[in-house]
Design a protein around this motif. Structure first.
Motif, PDB file in Angstrom:
ATOM      1  N   UNK A 122      12.665  -2.046  -4.170  1.00 40.92           N
ATOM      2  CA  UNK A 122      11.595  -1.056  -4.161  1.00 40.92           C
ATOM      3  C   UNK A 122      11.845  -0.018  -3.054  1.00 40.92           C
ATOM      4  N   UNK A 123      12.280  -0.493  -1.891  1.00 41.87           N
ATOM      5  CA  UNK A 123      12.551   0.417  -0.776  1.00 41.87           C
ATOM      6  C   UNK A 123      13.662   1.391  -1.132  1.00 41.87           C
ATOM      7  N   UNK A 124      14.667   0.922  -1.860  1.00 40.32           N
ATOM      8  CA  UNK A 124      15.783   1.791  -2.246  1.00 40.32           C
ATOM      9  C   UNK A 124      15.377   2.811  -3.303  1.00 40.32           C
ATOM     10  N   UNK A 125      14.368   2.494  -4.098  1.00 44.27           N
ATOM     11  CA  UNK A 125      13.840   3.499  -5.026  1.00 44.27           C
ATOM     12  C   UNK A 125      13.220   4.656  -4.248  1.00 44.27           C
ATOM     13  N   UNK A 126      12.595   4.333  -3.116  1.00 43.46           N
ATOM     14  CA  UNK A 126      11.933   5.360  -2.306  1.00 43.46           C
ATOM     15  C   UNK A 126      12.901   6.047  -1.356  1.00 43.46           C
ATOM     16  N   UNK A 127      13.918   5.328  -0.904  1.00 37.04           N
ATOM     17  CA  UNK A 127      14.877   5.893   0.055  1.00 37.04           C
ATOM     18  C   UNK A 127      16.270   5.383  -0.307  1.00 37.04           C
ATOM     19  N   UNK A 128      16.927   5.997  -1.307  1.00 36.82           N
ATOM     20  CA  UNK A 128      18.186   5.460  -1.836  1.00 36.82           C
ATOM     21  C   UNK A 128      19.384   5.628  -0.913  1.00 36.82           C
TER      22      UNK A 128
ATOM     23  N   UNK B 293      19.352   4.762   2.467  1.00 33.26           N
ATOM     24  CA  UNK B 293      19.186   3.941   3.662  1.00 33.26           C
ATOM     25  C   UNK B 293      20.111   2.729   3.576  1.00 33.26           C
ATOM     26  N   UNK B 294      21.189   2.762   4.355  1.00 33.58           N
ATOM     27  CA  UNK B 294      22.184   1.693   4.262  1.00 33.58           C
ATOM     28  C   UNK B 294      21.627   0.353   4.722  1.00 33.58           C
ATOM     29  N   UNK B 295      20.686   0.372   5.673  1.00 35.45           N
ATOM     30  CA  UNK B 295      20.094  -0.880   6.144  1.00 35.45           C
ATOM     31  C   UNK B 295      19.386  -1.618   5.017  1.00 35.45           C
ATOM     32  N   UNK B 296      18.724  -0.879   4.122  1.00 32.77           N
ATOM     33  CA  UNK B 296      18.062  -1.519   2.985  1.00 32.77           C
ATOM     34  C   UNK B 296      19.084  -2.217   2.092  1.00 32.77           C
ATOM     35  N   UNK B 297      20.237  -1.583   1.882  1.00 32.06           N
ATOM     36  CA  UNK B 297      21.296  -2.208   1.081  1.00 32.06           C
ATOM     37  C   UNK B 297      21.770  -3.503   1.751  1.00 32.06           C
ATOM     38  N   UNK B 298      21.900  -3.484   3.076  1.00 30.07           N
ATOM     39  CA  UNK B 298      22.359  -4.671   3.788  1.00 30.07           C
ATOM     40  C   UNK B 298      21.357  -5.810   3.666  1.00 30.07           C
ATOM     41  N   UNK B 299      20.060  -5.495   3.805  1.00 34.44           N
ATOM     42  CA  UNK B 299      19.035  -6.516   3.591  1.00 34.44           C
ATOM     43  C   UNK B 299      19.147  -7.100   2.185  1.00 34.44           C
TER      44      UNK B 299
ATOM     45  N   UNK C 219       0.812  -1.217   0.000  1.00 29.90           N
ATOM     46  CA  UNK C 219       0.000   0.000   0.000  1.00 29.90           C
ATOM     47  C   UNK C 219       0.844   1.263   0.000  1.00 29.90           C
ATOM     48  N   UNK C 220       2.073   1.160   0.473  1.00 22.61           N
ATOM     49  CA  UNK C 220       2.911   2.356   0.587  1.00 22.61           C
ATOM     50  C   UNK C 220       3.559   2.640  -0.759  1.00 22.61           C
ATOM     51  N   UNK C 221       3.025   3.623  -1.452  1.00 25.02           N
ATOM     52  CA  UNK C 221       3.523   3.930  -2.787  1.00 25.02           C
ATOM     53  C   UNK C 221       4.545   5.041  -2.838  1.00 25.02           C
ATOM     54  N   UNK C 222       4.984   5.494  -1.688  1.00 23.37           N
ATOM     55  CA  UNK C 222       5.947   6.595  -1.635  1.00 23.37           C
ATOM     56  C   UNK C 222       5.595   7.532  -0.506  1.00 23.37           C
ATOM     57  N   UNK C 223       6.364   8.596  -0.350  1.00 20.27           N
ATOM     58  CA  UNK C 223       6.128   9.533   0.735  1.00 20.27           C
ATOM     59  C   UNK C 223       4.710  10.078   0.715  1.00 20.27           C
ATOM     60  N   UNK C 224       4.160  10.295   1.894  1.00 20.66           N
ATOM     61  CA  UNK C 224       2.805  10.810   2.027  1.00 20.66           C
ATOM     62  C   UNK C 224       2.699  12.158   1.324  1.00 20.66           C
ATOM     63  N   UNK C 225       1.810  12.219   0.320  1.00 24.20           N
ATOM     64  CA  UNK C 225       1.578  13.453  -0.446  1.00 24.20           C
ATOM     65  C   UNK C 225       2.901  14.129  -0.784  1.00 24.20           C
TER      66      UNK C 225
END
Length: 401
Positions: free
Chosen positions: A194-200, A202-208, A142-148
């Motif tokens: 997908x998470x990195x597209x929204x928050x490029x 965030x090092x934790x996302x890269x680790x995951x 459901x989370x398509x990106x930052x709120x508004x």
């Protein structure tokens, strides 16, 4: 009027869809209209007073001689915009009663934010522990990106957007390990990308992502992900990846080869491609390993090894434009590589710094080398809007533990 549900998206922008018609905030320049629409849909469970809307829109502060009239005009335009979904939709949807504006509660709406909130409550309910992973995945979808995100300058939206962004990060951090534990590494990797597209950043996302790729035996892809992340963090924040990221990177570099090789084959694999000239330019982790190896060696041999830190800054204390700084750093890297000896090493250690290792050079000679490098750089690039300072220090030998 037919009661077909409105589909309202508030993540990754703002849009309202009714049947086959859609209105979107990013295709309409009427900022006032979309600010009011966003606010009314966010607070659709209550009535909003004209005073509250006047405070939201700051008509008086903007020098409007008749704020109340400006608000009425803006709300007329809101209804006209809603009419694009169907004739009469504006009056049917936006009501005024008992001194307040509200959205018609008889109109069925599916709002992504409300669905996201409901899933967060379900996740927090201990009774749903056995179905937690699916709830995570439903919420993430459901989370398509930052709120508004196209309204990020609105003061009232900033804390709301930050809240949902933090919720999204927590969902990714909890969902991906559960997918890994279930052997669903492809799904975990897809969520991370997908998470990195929204928050490029965030090092934790890269680790995951690297852990999922390691489990899928995609080691070369792990190396690519790490190198891309390293460049991004270095160029934007002047920092290197943390120790956990480097450990995943080193694990990816290890190859499992069950067949033996001959000494000649080994030498062939280790040998540099020819021809070789100038200093060895390497990544920071490799430089660090060589530095530590040299520190061990000189503890026994007593040989002189010096390191020099080159720092690039703006001339006369002025900060150069980002692009100008990037060009200067790229030019300096090439200059150092071709001007130093084959036995020297160069790596970039921050967004504006290089460190050089000069084996078999004493302090005086190392300073002369650095002076020569700086002088020759500015002879070649006389218009570079930067200054270069250096600091030379002897490599400290490793002490016995």
């Amino acid at each position: 009027m037919e009661q077909t549900a409105l589909q309202v998206c508030m993540f990754g922008g703002f849009s309202v869809t009714y049947k086959d018609k859609t209105i979107r905030s990013d295709t309409n320049r009427a900022k006032t209209v979309w600010t009011l629409l966003t606010y009314l849909f966010y607070h659709r469970d209550r009535s909003v007073s004209p005073e509250e809307l006047l405070s939201l829109m700051h008509f008086a502060e903007k020098g409007n001689a008749n704020p109340s009239g400006a608000l009425k005009t803006a709300l007329f335009r809101v209804r006209s915009t809603l009419d694009q979904l169907g004739d009469g939709m504006g009056k049917h949807l936006l009501k005024f009663r008992n001194g307040g504006y509200f959205l018609n509660p008889d109109v069925e709406m599916h709002i992504d934010r409300e669905g996201f909130d409901a899933l967060l409550l379900s996740i927090a309910d201990p009774a749903n522990e056995g179905n937690k992973l699916q709830l995570f995945l439903d919420a993430l979808s459901l989370y398509g990106g930052e709120f508004c995100c196209d309204k990020q300058s609105e003061t009232w939206i900033i804390p709301i957007a930050a809240y949902y962004q933090n919720c999204y990060v927590r969902l990714v951090d909890e969902a991906v390990p559960l997918l890994e534990a279930s052997g669903r590494h492809n799904e975990g990797a897809a969520i991370c990308r997908r998470a990195l597209e929204l928050d490029p950043y965030n090092e934790t996302f890269y680790q995951h992502l690297m852990r999922c790729l390691l489990a899928l035996e995609q080691r070369s892809e792990v190396v690519t992900v790490y190198e891309d992340m390293s460049k991004l963090l270095l160029s934007n924040f002047g920092v290197m990846p943390d120790q956990e990221s480097r450990a995943l990177y080193r694990e990816a570099l290890r190859t499992v080869n069950l067949t033996t090789i001959s000494p000649g084959t080994l030498m062939e694999r280790l040998r540099e491609e020819m021809p070789v000239s100038g200093a060895l330019v390497c990544d920071y982790d490799f430089f660090r390993n060589v530095y530590q190896a040299q520190a061990r060696m000189i503890a026994r041999s007593g040989d002189a090894v010096h390191v020099s830190l080159f720092t690039v800054s703006g001339r006369l204390g002025k900060t150069p434009a980002k692009r100008s700084m990037e060009i200067a750093m790229d030019n300096l890297e090439k200059h150092l590589a071709r001007s130093l000896r084959k036995g020297d090493m160069v790596t970039r250690c921050s967004s504006a710094q290089f460190v050089i290792m000069l084996p078999q050079a004493n302090y005086e000679d190392s300073c002369k080398v650095c002076d020569r490098l700086v002088d020759s750089f500015f002879r070649q690039y006389p218009h570079a809007p930067v200054r270069i300072d250096y600091y030379v220090q002897a490599l400290e030998p490793t002490t016995n533990g």
